[in-house]
Each structure stands twice: as structure tokens, then as C-alpha cells.
Design a protein around this motif. Sequence first.
Motif, short mmCIF file in Angstrom:
data_model
loop_
_atom_site.label_atom_id
_atom_site.label_comp_id
_atom_site.label_asym_id
_atom_site.label_seq_id
_atom_site.Cartn_x
_atom_site.Cartn_y
_atom_site.Cartn_z
N VAL A 1 3.48 2.97 10.69
CA VAL A 1 3.74 3.11 12.13
C VAL A 1 4.39 1.83 12.66
N ALA A 2 4.03 0.69 12.08
CA ALA A 2 4.67 -0.57 12.49
C ALA A 2 6.18 -0.50 12.23
N ILE A 3 6.55 0.11 11.11
CA ILE A 3 7.98 0.25 10.80
C ILE A 3 8.62 1.24 11.77
N LEU A 4 7.98 2.40 11.95
CA LEU A 4 8.58 3.46 12.77
C LEU A 4 8.75 3.04 14.23
N SER A 5 7.82 2.24 14.72
CA SER A 5 7.87 1.86 16.14
C SER A 5 8.71 0.61 16.35
N SER A 6 9.17 0.01 15.24
CA SER A 6 9.87 -1.28 15.27
C SER A 6 8.97 -2.41 15.76
N LEU A 7 7.68 -2.24 15.57
CA LEU A 7 6.79 -3.39 15.74
C LEU A 7 7.12 -4.40 14.65
N ALA A 8 7.39 -3.90 13.47
CA ALA A 8 7.85 -4.75 12.38
C ALA A 8 9.32 -5.08 12.61
N THR A 9 9.68 -6.33 12.37
CA THR A 9 11.09 -6.69 12.45
C THR A 9 11.82 -6.03 11.26
N PRO A 10 13.14 -5.96 11.29
CA PRO A 10 13.84 -5.39 10.14
C PRO A 10 13.48 -6.10 8.84
N GLU A 11 13.30 -7.42 8.90
CA GLU A 11 12.94 -8.17 7.69
C GLU A 11 11.53 -7.78 7.22
N GLN A 12 10.62 -7.65 8.17
CA GLN A 12 9.25 -7.26 7.81
C GLN A 12 9.22 -5.84 7.25
N SER A 13 10.01 -4.94 7.85
CA SER A 13 10.05 -3.56 7.36
C SER A 13 10.53 -3.52 5.91
N THR A 14 11.58 -4.29 5.64
CA THR A 14 12.08 -4.35 4.26
C THR A 14 11.01 -4.90 3.34
N ALA A 15 10.29 -5.91 3.81
CA ALA A 15 9.25 -6.53 2.97
C ALA A 15 8.13 -5.53 2.68
N ILE A 16 7.78 -4.69 3.65
CA ILE A 16 6.71 -3.70 3.42
C ILE A 16 7.16 -2.72 2.33
N MET A 17 8.43 -2.34 2.38
CA MET A 17 8.96 -1.44 1.35
C MET A 17 8.99 -2.12 -0.02
N ASP A 18 9.35 -3.42 -0.02
CA ASP A 18 9.36 -4.16 -1.28
C ASP A 18 7.97 -4.17 -1.89
N LEU A 19 6.98 -4.33 -1.03
CA LEU A 19 5.60 -4.36 -1.52
C LEU A 19 5.21 -3.01 -2.13
N ILE A 20 5.56 -1.93 -1.44
CA ILE A 20 5.22 -0.59 -1.96
C ILE A 20 5.88 -0.40 -3.33
N GLU A 21 7.11 -0.83 -3.43
CA GLU A 21 7.81 -0.66 -4.72
C GLU A 21 7.18 -1.51 -5.82
N SER A 22 6.85 -2.75 -5.47
CA SER A 22 6.32 -3.59 -6.56
C SER A 22 4.85 -3.33 -6.86
N ARG A 23 4.14 -2.67 -5.96
CA ARG A 23 2.74 -2.32 -6.22
C ARG A 23 2.59 -0.80 -6.29
N TRP A 24 3.56 -0.16 -6.89
CA TRP A 24 3.63 1.30 -6.96
C TRP A 24 2.38 1.91 -7.59
N ASP A 25 1.95 1.37 -8.72
CA ASP A 25 0.80 1.97 -9.42
C ASP A 25 -0.46 1.90 -8.56
N GLU A 26 -0.61 0.81 -7.86
CA GLU A 26 -1.80 0.64 -7.03
C GLU A 26 -1.75 1.51 -5.77
N LEU A 27 -0.59 1.59 -5.13
CA LEU A 27 -0.52 2.24 -3.82
C LEU A 27 -0.12 3.72 -3.89
N VAL A 28 0.68 4.07 -4.88
CA VAL A 28 1.11 5.46 -5.02
C VAL A 28 0.41 6.10 -6.23
N GLY A 29 0.53 5.47 -7.36
CA GLY A 29 -0.17 5.93 -8.56
C GLY A 29 0.10 7.40 -8.86
N ASP A 30 -0.98 8.16 -9.10
CA ASP A 30 -0.83 9.57 -9.48
C ASP A 30 -0.83 10.51 -8.29
#
Length: 559
Positions: A395-424
Motif C-alpha cells: 500500500v505504501a507503493i500504491l499510495s506513493s507514500l514510498a518514494t520511487p526509489e523506496q518503491s524500487t527497493a521494496i521490489m528489489d527486496l522481494i526479488e532477492s528474498r523470493w524463497d522467504e517471501l513468496v516461496g511455494d
Amino acid sequence: MSVASGDLTQNESLSNGDCDTDFDFSKLQDKPRHLNLERQRSFDERSLAEASPRFSSRLENGQRQIDLESIFSPSKRSSFNTPRSQNGFEPHPMFIEAWESLRKTMVYFRGQPVGTIAALDNSDEKLNYDQVFVRDFVPSGLAFLMNGEPEIVKNFLLKTLRLQSWEKRIDRFQLGEGVMPASFKVLHDPVRNTETLMADFGESAIGRVAPIDSGFWWIILLRAYTKSTGDASLAEMPECQKGMRLILALCLSEGFDTFPTLLCADGCSMIDRRMGVYGYPIEIQALFFMALRCALLLLKQDAQGKELIERIGKRLHALSFHMRSYFWLDMKHLNDIYRYKTEEYSHTAVNKFNVMPDSLPEWVFDFMPTQGGYFLGNVGPSNMDFRWFCLGNCVAILSSLATPEQSTAIMDLIESRWDELVGDMPVKVCYPAIESHDWRIITGCDPKNTRWSYHNGGSWPVLLWLVTAACIKVGRPQIARRAIEVAELRLAKDGWPEYYDGKNGRYIGKQARKHQTWSIAGYLVAKMMLEDPSHLGMIALEEDKQMKTTIKRSSSWTC
Ligand code: GLC
């Protein structure tokens, strides 16, 4: 549970020859009316922005960002009423099944659809899954809006607005006028052939906590309705304007607060049990921010609206500064906290909340990627909750509470911690789970919230729509596509469970309902947004230009 009685203002009871049961299944249709059928591989591995240059503009770093205003206005719907995909591909069978299932959950009152029940699983009647939950209806409502069926959303908004005006009591204490219900139910009296509404504002809920998120979701859905239909007349109705003012009066009132964030009790949102989310949880702060921004777009500039608009503006300014500065965590900030001095006094303090470096959990050092970051779960006096929460960050991304840089960083985190956050099974409600002594102290030994289960690190398919929307907004739809592919391997076969358990989400949740409506609707919304990214406009907001100056100042939070 507040039940409508003889009182005229609270009474929604009426004779109705049409309805024999709570839910009129005869009204259900077999197929969605205007299916936006999946265009297979419509975006493939390309980013949405690259695929849709006319909807995007280049950022300074060369990446493309989605231009929300240009991609969505009612007159510009791309394939909104197209019953078949233009390239003729058949939709995924799960998509058709999901639509059929969603229609079966529709709840009727006086012959009109007013919502969807939480789950079509009647295995345990003691539980309240036979109710229409406000938060659960949001993905259903969005699915209907995206499919060109706004009526149910309009009825839902008006019906819950009527419930808001009920007098709410817990024992001898009266709740604020603006509180929206957590859920409601249609009761049918077969003898008198009447229908009655019954609502819960927290007085029946486990823990007796009022849902702070309901009012915010209500405003967000009203804006989605307005944006999607182009019909401003609903939001302009005096009742709707008043409803918004009442919700806002509750959260903008002045008190003892020193922070612009909203002080909350445990269990006042999606995580509706004790889980150590009291204080200033990210979920509520992000929804608060989004609801304030939506209200700014919907409130009329009349005598009452004007004063409120001014207060909202000031609060948004302070809230975005506070969140972007103090809730943000990346490698650099983590390192700063690690080296914090404590017991600093006065305005020159760097460690403003007196956070003890010893309170840093060990897992966070491994979890934090070199590139990436996220909004903390909670920040208060000597308290930082380092857990990652999915809903708040999306929601922080969707509402633009996150800056564009922060939004990108949140996505980077999801990608690099895929097994932990998405997994099966996408996506973890929070990460990581709390265990042992912490679990005993923080949850009060809750057997439903054992480690890696339910709210304690469980995986919730409903979150797929939020992740998908966030991915599209950041211009990385391929991440969403990957997550959806993971969900498609099991979700329908497993009977659309409410949540999954285990470190990687491999097991159907211990006490998970089957045919959980928001698992179904969340999948549909995710699919429809990927198919037609213009839908994103109804649930996302572009950065407010005025707030950009705040970002610049807050980009270095230790100064
Ligand atoms: C559970 C969830 C809550 C949801 C409700 C109905 O209580 O924690 O978020 O609204 O079920 O699905």
C-alpha cells in the motif's frame, strides 16, 4: 454484534417476497458478463512500462515509470467490455473457475447484491466466515469494477454507510460515530419473511477490537468506484461526504500524540488477533495515508470540506516525512542503527526514539540485501519492529507514500528474498515468524498463531493482488507474473485456502477455510490487472508533486 431491531435508524428489516435465504443463489450467473480474458504472455518478460511506452515516462535512472493519470480514465478503457481477448487465446481454466466461485459468494439484501461472504466453507458455523467483511470485500469489489459491474460496489458502499450511523456499544462504552463495521450479515426470518442486517463493529470480534482499517478501505473503494465508472455522483452525495468526514474526524482528532502516525490497539486490521502489532503498525499507517489522499480527491470544497481538506494536507505532509524518514530500513540505515548511541536528549539526538542496538534481531542482518529495503513493521519509543509486512509495504507503493526509489527497493527486496517471501505460495503476510518465548509473550500463547502459521508468518494468497498492483506501478510486472504462476500450481486444486503454513508456505493452513473469497478475488484482480494494466489507475495514486520536497529533505534520516 449489533442487530437491527425496531429502531428506525438502525432497522434495515423489510418484507421481501423474493428472498428465501440469506443468499439468493438464483441470482448467480454462470459466467462473468464481460470477461477480460487473459491474453497469454501479453507482457512476457518485458516490463509493463517497456511494453506500454505510451503509458509511461522515463525516470532519471533510465527506468520507465507508469503514468497513472494517462493510463486510466473511463473513456480510455482499453478492453473493458471485450468479452474475448483480442488475440483469441482462451483464458486459464482457473480464471473461469474463479469467476464462477466468486459469483457464488454474492450476498443479496432486498434482492440487491450488497457484498460477498468471507468464505463458502460452512464446516465451522461458530466462526464468522459467513459474513461480509469490509476488508475482504475490497478485492471482490475491484474484480467487479474491472469487469464492468459497478452495481454491487455501489450497493456495498451505501449499505455499509448506513451501518456506520448505528449506535455502537461495547458493554457500557460507546464507540466513535465514524467507526465502520468489520463485517455484516443478512439475517432472514422465514416466518415473517423479513430480512435484517446484523453488523459487528468489534463488539463480537476476538479481542473486542474495532477495525481501524474498515473506514480507510471504504474511502479507498469509493475512490476506486469513482475512478472506474467516472461517476462522481455517488461520492458527492451528502451521505457519502458525511461518512468520509466522520471517518476522518476519528483519525485527525488532536490528542496527546507527538507523532503524525495513528496509535492503534493490537488486532485492529487484517491481522485481527494479538500479534504485537499495537502502537504504530505499518498496515494502518499506509492505509491511513492512502485514505487521506483518496479523501482529498473526493471531498467537496464546500464549507465543511474546505477546513478538512486543509487539515488533511497538513497531516499528509507530516505523515509522509515521518514514514519516509523513520520507518524506512535499508542496509545503510540498518548499519546506522547498529552503531546508535543511546540516551540522547534534546533536538540534536540522532537516535530520536532511543532504540537500543541490542534489540536488533539477528535475522535482520542476513535478511537485508545489499540492494533493497522496506518499511519497518512499527516504530515507537524504544521500539522498532523489524518484521516485513506485505500489505503495508504494497500500500505504501500504491499510495506513493514510498518514494520511487523506496518503491524500487521494496521490489528489489522481494526479488532477492523470493524463497522467504513468496516461496511455494505467494505471499507471506509478514516475515519472519515469532517463536518460543517471543511467541508466548507477544501472542499470549495463541495456538492459531504458532510459528509460520496464519498471521504469524503464514502465506496469504489474497496478497497476490496487492503485490501485482505494486509490481505494475513500479514497472516490474514480470515479478507478479512469476508469483501468479506459483499460485496457479496449487491454489484451485487445494480449494482456494485462506492461508498456507510453513516456512515456504507448502502446507494448507492448519485452520484455513477453503473457498475463501478473497483468495479467489485476489487472484482474479491480479490476473485482470496484468491483462489490462490500465486497471491500476483505480487503486494507485501518483506521487504528489508537493511532497517531493519533503522526500529530498528526508532522504538522509540521521541528520
Ligand atoms: C480472519 C482474518 C481477517 C479476515 C477474516 C475474514 O479473521 O484475520 O483479516 O478479514 O478472517 O476473512
